[in-house]
Design an enzyme around this catalytic site. Structure first.
Site, PDB file in Angstrom:
ATOM      1  N   LYS A   1       0.837  -1.213   0.000  1.00 10.95           N
ATOM      2  CA  LYS A   1       0.000   0.000   0.000  1.00 10.95           C
ATOM      3  C   LYS A   1       0.871   1.263   0.000  1.00 10.95           C
ATOM      4  O   LYS A   1       0.630   2.183  -0.778  1.00 10.95           O
ATOM      5  CB  LYS A   1      -0.949   0.015   1.211  1.00 10.95           C
ATOM      6  CG  LYS A   1      -1.891  -1.187   1.296  1.00 10.95           C
ATOM      7  CD  LYS A   1      -2.835  -1.096   2.474  1.00 10.95           C
ATOM      8  CE  LYS A   1      -2.176  -1.113   3.835  1.00 10.95           C
ATOM      9  NZ  LYS A   1      -1.517  -2.388   4.213  1.00 10.95           N
TER      10      LYS A   1
ATOM     11  N   ARG B   1     -10.068   0.526   8.444  1.00 10.11           N
ATOM     12  CA  ARG B   1      -9.604  -0.810   8.831  1.00 10.11           C
ATOM     13  C   ARG B   1     -10.641  -1.570   9.628  1.00 10.11           C
ATOM     14  O   ARG B   1     -10.380  -2.700  10.049  1.00 10.11           O
ATOM     15  CB  ARG B   1      -8.377  -0.651   9.703  1.00 10.11           C
ATOM     16  CG  ARG B   1      -7.087  -0.991   9.012  1.00 10.11           C
ATOM     17  CD  ARG B   1      -6.001  -0.609   9.996  1.00 10.11           C
ATOM     18  NE  ARG B   1      -4.846  -1.427   9.870  1.00 10.11           N
ATOM     19  CZ  ARG B   1      -3.760  -1.038   9.213  1.00 10.11           C
ATOM     20  NH1 ARG B   1      -3.718   0.101   8.591  1.00 10.11           N
ATOM     21  NH2 ARG B   1      -2.721  -1.835   9.179  1.00 10.11           N
TER      22      ARG B   1
ATOM     23  N   ARG C   1      11.947  -6.186   5.547  1.00 14.65           N
ATOM     24  CA  ARG C   1      11.907  -4.751   5.820  1.00 14.65           C
ATOM     25  C   ARG C   1      12.329  -4.460   7.266  1.00 14.65           C
ATOM     26  O   ARG C   1      12.960  -3.448   7.549  1.00 14.65           O
ATOM     27  CB  ARG C   1      10.507  -4.185   5.573  1.00 14.65           C
ATOM     28  CG  ARG C   1      10.504  -2.673   5.684  1.00 14.65           C
ATOM     29  CD  ARG C   1       9.148  -2.067   5.419  1.00 14.65           C
ATOM     30  NE  ARG C   1       8.179  -2.504   6.389  1.00 14.65           N
ATOM     31  CZ  ARG C   1       6.886  -2.212   6.326  1.00 14.65           C
ATOM     32  NH1 ARG C   1       6.422  -1.506   5.314  1.00 14.65           N
ATOM     33  NH2 ARG C   1       6.057  -2.620   7.243  1.00 14.65           N
TER      34      ARG C   1
ATOM     35  N   ARG D   1      10.853  -0.219  12.353  1.00 15.25           N
ATOM     36  CA  ARG D   1       9.466  -0.329  12.818  1.00 15.25           C
ATOM     37  C   ARG D   1       9.366  -1.450  13.838  1.00 15.25           C
ATOM     38  O   ARG D   1       9.697  -2.598  13.547  1.00 15.25           O
ATOM     39  CB  ARG D   1       8.528  -0.595  11.625  1.00 15.25           C
ATOM     40  CG  ARG D   1       7.991   0.695  11.026  1.00 15.25           C
ATOM     41  CD  ARG D   1       7.075   0.456   9.877  1.00 15.25           C
ATOM     42  NE  ARG D   1       5.857  -0.284  10.220  1.00 15.25           N
ATOM     43  CZ  ARG D   1       4.808  -0.374   9.424  1.00 15.25           C
ATOM     44  NH1 ARG D   1       4.811   0.236   8.252  1.00 15.25           N
ATOM     45  NH2 ARG D   1       3.752  -1.071   9.795  1.00 15.25           N
TER      46      ARG D   1
ATOM     47  N   ARG E   1      -0.708  -8.993  13.485  1.00 12.98           N
ATOM     48  CA  ARG E   1      -1.255  -7.986  12.561  1.00 12.98           C
ATOM     49  C   ARG E   1      -2.155  -8.654  11.523  1.00 12.98           C
ATOM     50  O   ARG E   1      -3.207  -8.120  11.162  1.00 12.98           O
ATOM     51  CB  ARG E   1      -0.115  -7.226  11.871  1.00 12.98           C
ATOM     52  CG  ARG E   1       0.565  -6.230  12.816  1.00 12.98           C
ATOM     53  CD  ARG E   1       1.951  -5.849  12.349  1.00 12.98           C
ATOM     54  NE  ARG E   1       1.985  -5.099  11.107  1.00 12.98           N
ATOM     55  CZ  ARG E   1       3.100  -4.900  10.384  1.00 12.98           C
ATOM     56  NH1 ARG E   1       4.263  -5.411  10.781  1.00 12.98           N
ATOM     57  NH2 ARG E   1       3.060  -4.206   9.274  1.00 12.98           N
TER      58      ARG E   1
HETATM   59  P1  AP5 Z   1       4.684  -1.546   1.870  1.00 14.39           P
HETATM   60  O1  AP5 Z   1       4.503  -0.758   0.639  1.00 14.39           O
HETATM   61  O2  AP5 Z   1       5.258  -0.863   3.060  1.00 14.39           O
HETATM   62  O3  AP5 Z   1       3.328  -2.284   2.273  1.00 14.39           O
HETATM   63  P2  AP5 Z   1       2.124  -1.805   3.186  1.00 14.39           P
HETATM   64  O4  AP5 Z   1       0.920  -2.498   2.671  1.00 14.39           O
HETATM   65  O5  AP5 Z   1       2.111  -0.312   3.252  1.00 14.39           O
HETATM   66  O6  AP5 Z   1       2.583  -2.450   4.571  1.00 14.39           O
HETATM   67  P3  AP5 Z   1       2.542  -1.878   6.035  1.00 14.39           P
HETATM   68  O7  AP5 Z   1       3.467  -2.690   6.854  1.00 14.39           O
HETATM   69  O8  AP5 Z   1       2.712  -0.399   6.054  1.00 14.39           O
HETATM   70  O9  AP5 Z   1       1.082  -2.264   6.385  1.00 14.39           O
HETATM   71  P4  AP5 Z   1       0.278  -2.104   7.661  1.00 14.39           P
HETATM   72  O10 AP5 Z   1      -1.089  -2.006   7.130  1.00 14.39           O
HETATM   73  O11 AP5 Z   1       0.520  -3.175   8.660  1.00 14.39           O
HETATM   74  O12 AP5 Z   1       0.896  -0.808   8.364  1.00 14.39           O
HETATM   75  P5  AP5 Z   1       0.277   0.581   8.774  1.00 14.39           P
HETATM   76  O13 AP5 Z   1       1.398   1.524   8.838  1.00 14.39           O
HETATM   77  O14 AP5 Z   1      -0.897   0.910   7.947  1.00 14.39           O
HETATM   78  O15 AP5 Z   1       5.576  -2.818   1.468  1.00 14.39           O
HETATM   79  C1  AP5 Z   1       6.030  -3.730   2.439  1.00 14.39           C
HETATM   80  C2  AP5 Z   1       7.425  -4.212   2.033  1.00 14.39           C
HETATM   81  O16 AP5 Z   1       7.334  -4.958   0.821  1.00 14.39           O
HETATM   82  C3  AP5 Z   1       8.439  -3.079   1.752  1.00 14.39           C
HETATM   83  O17 AP5 Z   1       9.705  -3.444   2.212  1.00 14.39           O
HETATM   84  C4  AP5 Z   1       8.400  -2.935   0.223  1.00 14.39           C
HETATM   85  O18 AP5 Z   1       9.605  -2.460  -0.284  1.00 14.39           O
HETATM   86  C5  AP5 Z   1       8.133  -4.371  -0.210  1.00 14.39           C
HETATM   87  N1  AP5 Z   1       7.359  -4.464  -1.463  1.00 14.39           N
HETATM   88  C6  AP5 Z   1       6.357  -3.638  -1.884  1.00 14.39           C
HETATM   89  N2  AP5 Z   1       5.892  -4.043  -3.074  1.00 14.39           N
HETATM   90  C7  AP5 Z   1       6.594  -5.155  -3.412  1.00 14.39           C
HETATM   91  C8  AP5 Z   1       6.559  -6.032  -4.543  1.00 14.39           C
HETATM   92  N3  AP5 Z   1       5.697  -5.865  -5.561  1.00 14.39           N
HETATM   93  N4  AP5 Z   1       7.416  -7.089  -4.553  1.00 14.39           N
HETATM   94  C9  AP5 Z   1       8.301  -7.284  -3.517  1.00 14.39           C
HETATM   95  N5  AP5 Z   1       8.396  -6.467  -2.435  1.00 14.39           N
HETATM   96  C10 AP5 Z   1       7.539  -5.417  -2.382  1.00 14.39           C
HETATM   97  O19 AP5 Z   1      -0.238   0.270  10.258  1.00 14.39           O
HETATM   98  C11 AP5 Z   1       0.647   0.000  11.317  1.00 14.39           C
HETATM   99  C12 AP5 Z   1      -0.131  -0.087  12.617  1.00 14.39           C
HETATM  100  O20 AP5 Z   1      -0.739   1.195  12.898  1.00 14.39           O
HETATM  101  C13 AP5 Z   1      -1.298  -1.082  12.645  1.00 14.39           C
HETATM  102  O21 AP5 Z   1      -0.880  -2.383  12.991  1.00 14.39           O
HETATM  103  C14 AP5 Z   1      -2.200  -0.449  13.723  1.00 14.39           C
HETATM  104  O22 AP5 Z   1      -1.699  -0.715  15.013  1.00 14.39           O
HETATM  105  C15 AP5 Z   1      -2.041   1.041  13.459  1.00 14.39           C
HETATM  106  N6  AP5 Z   1      -3.036   1.567  12.499  1.00 14.39           N
HETATM  107  C16 AP5 Z   1      -2.785   2.137  11.287  1.00 14.39           C
HETATM  108  N7  AP5 Z   1      -3.935   2.505  10.692  1.00 14.39           N
HETATM  109  C17 AP5 Z   1      -4.942   2.171  11.547  1.00 14.39           C
HETATM  110  C18 AP5 Z   1      -6.348   2.282  11.477  1.00 14.39           C
HETATM  111  N8  AP5 Z   1      -6.959   2.802  10.410  1.00 14.39           N
HETATM  112  N9  AP5 Z   1      -7.064   1.803  12.528  1.00 14.39           N
HETATM  113  C19 AP5 Z   1      -6.463   1.272  13.625  1.00 14.39           C
HETATM  114  N10 AP5 Z   1      -5.125   1.119  13.738  1.00 14.39           N
HETATM  115  C20 AP5 Z   1      -4.374   1.571  12.709  1.00 14.39           C
HETATM  116 MG    MG Z   2       2.153   1.104   4.850  1.00 16.26          MG
END
Ligand code: AP5
Ligand code: MG
Length: 197
Positions: free
Chosen positions: A14, A89, A128, A134, A146
């Site tokens: 994402k 979410r 990562r 992180r 998660r």
């Molecule tokens: P990346 O692009 O970072 O993927 P992502 O989907 O953004 O993954 P996140 O880890 O950010 O997802 P998340 O939903 O757990 O985290 P968030 O910050 O939202 O890619 C991941 C890796 O893969 C990278 O190293 C990238 O280089 C690699 N990659 C990408 N594309 C690729 C490809 N095609 N091939 C190979 N490799 C590739 O949330 C974190 C925490 O915050 C949650 O757990 C929760 O506690 C809280 N939170 C956030 N939003 C909310 C909400 N709305 N409600 C409640 N809690 C929330």
């Molecule tokens: Mg992300």
């Protein structure tokens, strides 16, 4: 306004794809994960509260993130549109977002859901975690937590938008560029009558 949700499990790409989409289409990137990590870095009361949940791989309470989104929508009220990343979410967040947008006489155009196998997701996140700093990437138990949160609370959000005919599923494995082309193909028709450049 053109409002798009980029949907998918932790590690599905994402954040990676959001950077490219906002560059190409001029939307405002709204990532609740990034906003929460900024609050933690700034040591605000909200950040201190959120950290307790994030470090354990649990979702932060709905009212915290909904409040954050509301103020961001207000701040960028004259933008072309928003790209939501990692929000909504829960179904409660989706219903709140629908109301916030309706109040501003706009709505969600499309929900683009990235589909990636869990095996690939774990590989990506552990890799990562070697460099990201992180706290929720370094321990496989937290990563699995998660996914459990995602399955229980976030997957039903797809159903909410499928019922409204707004959900498109996109293969999230392959090269970053190929996935970007597939996403762009879905976004272009939405932008067609809005882009003025
Ligand atoms: P990346 O692009 O970072 O993927 P992502 O989907 O953004 O993954 P996140 O880890 O950010 O997802 P998340 O939903 O757990 O985290 P968030 O910050 O939202 O890619 C991941 C890796 O893969 C990278 O190293 C990238 O280089 C690699 N990659 C990408 N594309 C690729 C490809 N095609 N091939 C190979 N490799 C590739 O949330 C974190 C925490 O915050 C949650 O757990 C929760 O506690 C809280 N939170 C956030 N939003 C909310 C909400 N709305 N409600 C409640 N809690 C929330
Ligand atoms: Mg992300």
């Amino acid at each position: 306004m053109v409002n798009i949700i980029l949907f998918g499990p932790p590690g599905s790409g994402k954040g990676t794809q959001s950077d490219k989409i906002v560059d190409k289409f001029g939307l405002v990137h709204l990532s609740t994960g990034n906003l929460l990590r900024q609050e933690i870095a700034d040591r605000t009361p909200l950040g201190i509260e959120a950290r307790n949940f994030m470090d354990k791989g649990q979702l932060v309470p709905d009212e915290v993130v909904i409040g954050m989104i509301d103020s961001c929508l207000e701040k960028h009220a004259s933008s072309k549109g928003f790209l939501f990343d990692g929000f909504p979410r829960t179904v409660a967040q989706a219903e709140a977002l629908d109301k916030l947008l309706e109040f501003r006489k706009t709505g969600i155009c499309k929900v683009l859901a990235l589909e990636v196998s869990e095996e690939e997701l774990v590989k990506r996140l552990i890799k990562r975690g070697e460099t990201s700093g992180r706290s929720d990437d370094t321990d496989e138990t937290i990563i699995r937590q998660r996914f459990a949160e995602y399955r229980a609370k976030t997957e039903p959000v797809a159903g909410h938008y499928a019922a409204a005919g707004k959900l498109e599923r996109i293969k999230g494995e392959g090269t970053v560029e190929d996935i970007f082309v597939a996403l762009s193909t879905c976004i272009e028709p939405q932008m067609a009558d809005k882009v003025t450049e």
